[in-house]
Design a protein around this motif. Structure first.
Motif, PDB file in Angstrom:
ATOM      1  N   THR A  70       5.475   6.264   4.058  1.00  0.00           N
ATOM      2  CA  THR A  70       6.276   5.846   2.899  1.00  0.00           C
ATOM      3  C   THR A  70       7.679   5.418   3.310  1.00  0.00           C
ATOM      4  N   LYS A  77       0.721   2.565  -0.728  1.00  0.00           N
ATOM      5  CA  LYS A  77       0.636   3.776  -1.543  1.00  0.00           C
ATOM      6  C   LYS A  77      -0.284   4.785  -0.859  1.00  0.00           C
ATOM      7  N   CYS A  99       1.646   9.265  -3.835  1.00  0.00           N
ATOM      8  CA  CYS A  99       1.670   8.864  -5.248  1.00  0.00           C
ATOM      9  C   CYS A  99       0.505   9.456  -6.019  1.00  0.00           C
ATOM     10  N   ASN A 197       8.634   8.673  -5.749  1.00  0.00           N
ATOM     11  CA  ASN A 197       7.401   8.149  -6.326  1.00  0.00           C
ATOM     12  C   ASN A 197       7.373   8.424  -7.815  1.00  0.00           C
TER      13      ASN A 197
END
Length: 211
Positions: A70, A77, A99, A197
């Motif tokens: 990330t 994702k 996420c 997120n």
């Protein structure tokens, strides 16, 4: 086409997930990895839309791999798919930037739906996870963040709906906005609030009394 990277130290699990993904016309498996370090390398090489990430692996574990992915590939994702569906693994995974979070006992349709929702910018979870997140956030409501005041009225509306568990499509319908506009508001709100997120943005909404 949704490009997916499968990460699990068990070849049998990866094989089963590949067969599941291959059954969907809109999902393409672009690679596999058996450890966290390999997952980071393959992500940077393949740039998948979604990574299905196991947590317990030798060497670099799934939480650290999620953090590295990330940070270095923010458009990818990460959806955690794990046997350990408990708070000890859930909250570190969310803080690392995942996420979504599902147990490996999730049904095949739920896993495919999670991939699609993650690719669309939503946060897929098992049925009890969001309740656990909101319950913890409610207990921490005294830690309200003054940055809530920096949100515009429209951004506050979007964050409020995220906190209630609404999807991007539901937010678009409720506020009479296009999906692209909703995603833009979400990105700005995440930047202003420091939420890595969508789930942490929902936690932020609860803590600040927006949801």
């Amino acid at each position: 086409m949704i490009r997916v990277l499968l990460v699990d130290d068990q070849a049998l699990v990866r094989s089963g997930l590949r067969m599941l993904c291959d059954s969907a016309d809109d999902i393409e498996v672009v690679g596999e990895a058996s450890c966290g370090a390999s997952a980071v390398r393959r992500t940077l090489a393949e740039r998948p839309s979604v990574v299905l990430m196991d947590l317990r692996m030798p060497g670099v574990d799934g939480i650290e791999a999620t953090r590295r992915i990330t940070d270095s590939a923010p458009r990818t994702k990460v959806v955690v798919l794990t046997t350990f569906d408990d708070d000890e693994h859930l909250f570190p995974a969310l803080r690392a930037g995942a996420c979504g979070f599902l147990g490996k006992d999730s049904s095949p349709p739920r896993i495919l739906d999670a991939i699609r929702r993650a690719a669309a910018g939503d946060s897929p979870f098992g049925p009890d996870v969001l309740r656990r997140v909101v319950r913890r956030a409610t207990g921490d409501r005294d830690t309200a963040d003054e940055s809530a005041a920096a949100l515009t009225p429209r951004e506050r509306e979007v964050v409020r709906l995220v906190g209630s568990g609404a999807t991007n499509q539901e937010i678009a319908v409720a506020l009479h906005l296009g999906i692209t506009t909703v995603k833009s508001y979400l990105a700005t709100a995440m930047t202003k609030t420091g939420a890595r997120n969508r789930v942490l943005l929902a936690v932020y909404a609860v803590r600040n009394g927006l949801a």
